[in-house]
Design an enzyme around this catalytic site. Structure first.
Site, PDB file in Angstrom:
ATOM      1  N   GLU A 168       5.511  -4.259  13.187  1.00  0.00           N
ATOM      2  CA  GLU A 168       5.000  -4.324  12.190  1.00  0.00           C
ATOM      3  C   GLU A 168       3.720  -3.171  11.731  1.00  0.00           C
ATOM      4  OE1 GLU A 168       4.186  -5.687   9.325  1.00  0.00           O
ATOM      5  OE2 GLU A 168       4.300  -7.944   9.489  1.00  0.00           O
ATOM      6  N   ASP A 169       3.808  -2.385  10.750  1.00  0.00           N
ATOM      7  CA  ASP A 169       2.881  -1.076  10.379  1.00  0.00           C
ATOM      8  C   ASP A 169       1.420  -1.638  10.631  1.00  0.00           C
ATOM      9  OD1 ASP A 169       3.391  -2.812   8.252  1.00  0.00           O
ATOM     10  OD2 ASP A 169       3.483  -1.143   6.908  1.00  0.00           O
TER      11      ASP A 169
ATOM     12  N   ASP B 289      -2.720  -7.592   8.401  1.00  0.00           N
ATOM     13  CA  ASP B 289      -3.840  -7.595   7.300  1.00  0.00           C
ATOM     14  C   ASP B 289      -4.400  -8.900   7.479  1.00  0.00           C
ATOM     15  OD1 ASP B 289      -5.887  -7.503   5.605  1.00  0.00           O
ATOM     16  OD2 ASP B 289      -4.578  -6.741   3.878  1.00  0.00           O
TER      17      ASP B 289
ATOM     18  N   PHE C  59      -8.333  -0.063   2.876  1.00  0.00           N
ATOM     19  CA  PHE C  59      -6.958   0.389   2.257  1.00  0.00           C
ATOM     20  C   PHE C  59      -6.673   1.610   2.885  1.00  0.00           C
ATOM     21  CE2 PHE C  59      -3.306   1.462  -0.360  1.00  0.00           C
ATOM     22  CZ  PHE C  59      -2.537   0.300  -0.218  1.00  0.00           C
TER      23      PHE C  59
ATOM     24  N   ARG D 250       3.994   7.537   1.965  1.00  0.00           N
ATOM     25  CA  ARG D 250       4.647   7.143   3.375  1.00  0.00           C
ATOM     26  C   ARG D 250       5.005   8.358   4.276  1.00  0.00           C
ATOM     27  NH1 ARG D 250       6.088   2.040   2.840  1.00  0.00           N
ATOM     28  NH2 ARG D 250       7.016   1.097   0.420  1.00  0.00           N
TER      29      ARG D 250
HETATM   30  P1  5GP Z   1      -0.613  -9.491   5.705  1.00  0.00           P
HETATM   31  O1  5GP Z   1       0.385 -10.572   5.401  1.00  0.00           O
HETATM   32  O2  5GP Z   1      -0.945  -9.385   7.139  1.00  0.00           O
HETATM   33  O3  5GP Z   1      -1.602  -9.763   4.717  1.00  0.00           O
HETATM   34  O4  5GP Z   1      -0.100  -8.202   5.329  1.00  0.00           O
HETATM   35  C1  5GP Z   1       0.954  -7.346   5.809  1.00  0.00           C
HETATM   36  C2  5GP Z   1       1.298  -6.062   4.884  1.00  0.00           C
HETATM   37  O5  5GP Z   1       0.481  -5.978   4.025  1.00  0.00           O
HETATM   38  C3  5GP Z   1       1.687  -5.192   5.661  1.00  0.00           C
HETATM   39  O6  5GP Z   1       3.121  -5.144   6.103  1.00  0.00           O
HETATM   40  C4  5GP Z   1       1.357  -4.036   4.521  1.00  0.00           C
HETATM   41  O7  5GP Z   1       3.087  -3.936   3.928  1.00  0.00           O
HETATM   42  C5  5GP Z   1       0.494  -4.433   3.758  1.00  0.00           C
HETATM   43  N1  5GP Z   1      -0.719  -4.058   3.677  1.00  0.00           N
HETATM   44  C6  5GP Z   1      -1.894  -4.656   4.446  1.00  0.00           C
HETATM   45  N2  5GP Z   1      -2.975  -3.677   4.420  1.00  0.00           N
HETATM   46  C7  5GP Z   1      -2.592  -2.619   3.931  1.00  0.00           C
HETATM   47  C8  5GP Z   1      -3.220  -1.369   3.805  1.00  0.00           C
HETATM   48  O8  5GP Z   1      -4.323  -0.966   4.123  1.00  0.00           O
HETATM   49  N3  5GP Z   1      -2.437  -0.513   3.300  1.00  0.00           N
HETATM   50  C9  5GP Z   1      -1.094  -0.812   2.925  1.00  0.00           C
HETATM   51  N4  5GP Z   1      -0.376   0.388   2.356  1.00  0.00           N
HETATM   52  N5  5GP Z   1      -0.398  -1.637   3.053  1.00  0.00           N
HETATM   53  C10 5GP Z   1      -1.223  -2.596   3.754  1.00  0.00           C
END
Ligand code: 5GP
Length: 175
Positions: free
Chosen positions: A100-101, A104, A153, A166
């Site tokens: 995962e990048d 969150d 963010f 990106r």
């Molecule tokens: P989660 O399901 O854990 O809430 O969110 C995961 C996804 O939310 C990540 O793979 C990403 O695509 C997006 N995301 C969460 N936080 C950020 C952030 O600070 N910046 C960006 N660009 N994407 C985020």
């Protein structure tokens, strides 16, 4: 300072710091998976750059594939997670490492872990470049973490804001 559409971003993690942390992660992953040939599953779109750099620091045999799930809209999590798209490999009995990048809320991770368990994987671990512990709502925790970051963010190094940013070599934070 970097302006994208209506938002301003400031440099947060340098390209050098990202690369040296990725090397450390690669070393740990190599040790953990020695002799097991895991299948690394990269979650598109954001993870493609992290994946490309990480796998080149791993010195034990691996396989890599890419899937897609979407749970995010612009600046906040929607809470909705779609199905896994594009998985062509048979994951039954395999050691899986999800790449995962950013984790969150953990919604994406939880959904993926459950989906892979249903497919009969032998083990499931997660490596994420960024982790926002403040925002973690779900129980599942990533096994390999690059950087713990505050609940703000970020963009760059694969992560976008409205499709942009990106290509940035470093990670920027919302000003
Ligand atoms: P989660 O399901 O854990 O809430 O969110 C995961 C996804 O939310 C990540 O793979 C990403 O695509 C997006 N995301 C969460 N936080 C950020 C952030 O600070 N910046 C960006 N660009 N994407 C985020």
């Amino acid at each position: 300072m970097l302006k994208i559409l209506d938002k301003e971003f400031v440099p947060y993690i340098s390209a050098e710091d990202i690369q040296s942390r990725i090397k450390e992660m690669g070393a740990k992953i190599s040790t953990s998976y020695k002799g097991t040939k895991p299948l690394l599953i990269s979650v598109l779109n954001g993870s493609f750059i992290f994946t490309a750099d990480l796998i080149r620091t791993i010195d034990t045999p691996i396989e890599v594939t890419f899937i897609r799930v979407a749970s995010y809209e612009a600046l906040k999590t929607t809470g909705k997670v779609r199905e896994i798209l594009g998985l062509t490999e048979n994951v039954f009995g395999r050691d899986i490492l999800i790449l995962e990048d950013i984790v969150d809320t953990g919604t994406t991770l939880q959904h993926l872990s459950e989906a892979f368990q249903d497919l009969g994987t032998k083990s499931i671990k997660v490596a994420t470049l960024l982790h926002k512990p403040d925002a973690q709502e779900k129980a599942s925790k990533p096994d390999f973490v690059g950087f713990e970051i505050p609940n703000k963010f970020v963009i760059g190094f694969g992560l976008d804001y409205e499709g942009m940013g990106r290509e940035l070599k470093e990670i920027y934070q919302l000003a």
